[in-house]
Design a protein around this motif. Structure first.
Motif, PDB file in Angstrom:
ATOM      1  N   GLU A   1      18.070  11.222 -22.328  1.00 54.50           N
ATOM      2  CA  GLU A   1      18.583  11.192 -23.689  1.00 54.50           C
ATOM      3  C   GLU A   1      17.764  12.149 -24.546  1.00 54.50           C
ATOM      4  O   GLU A   1      16.535  12.184 -24.439  1.00 54.50           O
ATOM      5  CB  GLU A   1      18.463   9.776 -24.255  1.00 54.50           C
ATOM      6  CG  GLU A   1      19.192   8.757 -23.426  1.00 54.50           C
ATOM      7  CD  GLU A   1      20.270   8.074 -24.218  1.00 54.50           C
ATOM      8  OE1 GLU A   1      20.288   8.254 -25.434  1.00 54.50           O
ATOM      9  OE2 GLU A   1      21.082   7.398 -23.605  1.00 54.50           O
ATOM     10  N   PRO A   2      18.405  12.933 -25.386  1.00 56.40           N
ATOM     11  CA  PRO A   2      17.639  13.837 -26.252  1.00 56.40           C
ATOM     12  C   PRO A   2      16.835  13.046 -27.281  1.00 56.40           C
ATOM     13  O   PRO A   2      17.225  11.970 -27.712  1.00 56.40           O
ATOM     14  CB  PRO A   2      18.713  14.692 -26.929  1.00 56.40           C
ATOM     15  CG  PRO A   2      19.942  13.873 -26.842  1.00 56.40           C
ATOM     16  CD  PRO A   2      19.830  13.049 -25.592  1.00 56.40           C
ATOM     17  N   GLU A   3      15.672  13.603 -27.629  1.00 57.25           N
ATOM     18  CA  GLU A   3      14.837  12.928 -28.619  1.00 57.25           C
ATOM     19  C   GLU A   3      15.530  12.967 -29.981  1.00 57.25           C
ATOM     20  O   GLU A   3      16.155  13.962 -30.329  1.00 57.25           O
ATOM     21  CB  GLU A   3      13.488  13.628 -28.704  1.00 57.25           C
ATOM     22  CG  GLU A   3      12.674  13.502 -27.447  1.00 57.25           C
ATOM     23  CD  GLU A   3      11.324  14.173 -27.576  1.00 57.25           C
ATOM     24  OE1 GLU A   3      10.920  14.480 -28.716  1.00 57.25           O
ATOM     25  OE2 GLU A   3      10.695  14.381 -26.551  1.00 57.25           O
ATOM     26  N   PRO A   4      15.418  11.894 -30.728  1.00 56.70           N
ATOM     27  CA  PRO A   4      16.077  11.901 -32.051  1.00 56.70           C
ATOM     28  C   PRO A   4      15.417  12.923 -32.968  1.00 56.70           C
ATOM     29  O   PRO A   4      14.204  13.126 -32.929  1.00 56.70           O
ATOM     30  CB  PRO A   4      15.879  10.476 -32.560  1.00 56.70           C
ATOM     31  CG  PRO A   4      14.751   9.928 -31.769  1.00 56.70           C
ATOM     32  CD  PRO A   4      14.744  10.636 -30.452  1.00 56.70           C
ATOM     33  N   ALA A   5      16.221  13.544 -33.786  1.00 59.33           N
ATOM     34  CA  ALA A   5      15.697  14.548 -34.715  1.00 59.33           C
ATOM     35  C   ALA A   5      14.902  13.862 -35.808  1.00 59.33           C
ATOM     36  O   ALA A   5      15.242  12.774 -36.276  1.00 59.33           O
ATOM     37  CB  ALA A   5      16.852  15.334 -35.315  1.00 59.33           C
ATOM     38  N   LYS A   6      13.813  14.526 -36.186  1.00 58.63           N
ATOM     39  CA  LYS A   6      12.993  13.966 -37.263  1.00 58.63           C
ATOM     40  C   LYS A   6      13.710  14.147 -38.594  1.00 58.63           C
ATOM     41  O   LYS A   6      14.286  15.189 -38.855  1.00 58.63           O
ATOM     42  CB  LYS A   6      11.638  14.668 -37.300  1.00 58.63           C
ATOM     43  CG  LYS A   6      10.819  14.396 -36.075  1.00 58.63           C
ATOM     44  CD  LYS A   6       9.466  15.087 -36.158  1.00 58.63           C
ATOM     45  CE  LYS A   6       8.671  14.816 -34.904  1.00 58.63           C
ATOM     46  NZ  LYS A   6       7.390  15.511 -34.942  1.00 58.63           N
ATOM     47  N   ALA A   7      13.637  13.123 -39.415  1.00 60.32           N
ATOM     48  CA  ALA A   7      14.310  13.182 -40.699  1.00 60.32           C
ATOM     49  C   ALA A   7      13.518  14.092 -41.646  1.00 60.32           C
ATOM     50  O   ALA A   7      12.296  14.025 -41.728  1.00 60.32           O
ATOM     51  CB  ALA A   7      14.413  11.793 -41.306  1.00 60.32           C
ATOM     52  N   VAL A   8      14.216  14.944 -42.311  1.00 59.41           N
ATOM     53  CA  VAL A   8      13.594  15.847 -43.267  1.00 59.41           C
ATOM     54  C   VAL A   8      13.745  15.225 -44.653  1.00 59.41           C
ATOM     55  O   VAL A   8      14.860  14.999 -45.118  1.00 59.41           O
ATOM     56  CB  VAL A   8      14.250  17.236 -43.216  1.00 59.41           C
ATOM     57  CG1 VAL A   8      13.636  18.149 -44.281  1.00 59.41           C
ATOM     58  CG2 VAL A   8      14.112  17.833 -41.827  1.00 59.41           C
ATOM     59  N   VAL A   9      12.613  14.940 -45.292  1.00 60.14           N
ATOM     60  CA  VAL A   9      12.634  14.320 -46.609  1.00 60.14           C
ATOM     61  C   VAL A   9      12.261  15.395 -47.627  1.00 60.14           C
ATOM     62  O   VAL A   9      11.194  15.983 -47.555  1.00 60.14           O
ATOM     63  CB  VAL A   9      11.656  13.132 -46.688  1.00 60.14           C
ATOM     64  CG1 VAL A   9      11.680  12.518 -48.070  1.00 60.14           C
ATOM     65  CG2 VAL A   9      12.005  12.113 -45.631  1.00 60.14           C
ATOM     66  N   ARG A  10      13.125  15.616 -48.583  1.00 63.31           N
ATOM     67  CA  ARG A  10      12.869  16.607 -49.633  1.00 63.31           C
ATOM     68  C   ARG A  10      12.932  15.929 -50.983  1.00 63.31           C
ATOM     69  O   ARG A  10      13.778  15.068 -51.224  1.00 63.31           O
ATOM     70  CB  ARG A  10      13.896  17.735 -49.559  1.00 63.31           C
ATOM     71  CG  ARG A  10      13.792  18.530 -48.293  1.00 63.31           C
ATOM     72  CD  ARG A  10      14.739  19.698 -48.350  1.00 63.31           C
ATOM     73  NE  ARG A  10      14.634  20.446 -47.097  1.00 63.31           N
ATOM     74  CZ  ARG A  10      15.500  21.313 -46.697  1.00 63.31           C
ATOM     75  NH1 ARG A  10      16.578  21.563 -47.419  1.00 63.31           N
ATOM     76  NH2 ARG A  10      15.351  21.963 -45.569  1.00 63.31           N
TER      77      ARG A  10
END
Length: 71
Positions: free
Chosen positions: A59-68
């Motif tokens: 399973e691909p690793e979940p993408a990190k959430a980008v907080v702006r």
């Protein structure tokens, strides 16, 4: 020069009839039970291969959430 289209529907239908006739000849020569056992075995093997491919897929690793922050 004759410009004939390749892959037309009547040609494909003719080859499908030839394929069905080939299957009928194989069933008549080998016997119905033998052909059914071979088809069932091939189905089980194909299912096993698909299951092994699905279980071995990582399973691909979940993408990190980008907080702006808004300015």
């Amino acid at each position: 020069m004759n410009c004939r289209r390749h892959g037309s529907k009547p040609t494909i239908a003719l080859w499908m009839l030839v394929a069905v006739a080939d299957v009928a000849l194989i069933v008549a020569a080998a016997g119905l039970l033998t052909v059914l056992l071979v088809v069932a075995g091939a189905t089980v093997v194909a299912g096993g291969v698909l299951a092994a491919r699905n279980f071995s897929r990582r399973e691909p690793e979940p993408a990190k959430a980008v907080v702006r922050r808004r300015a």
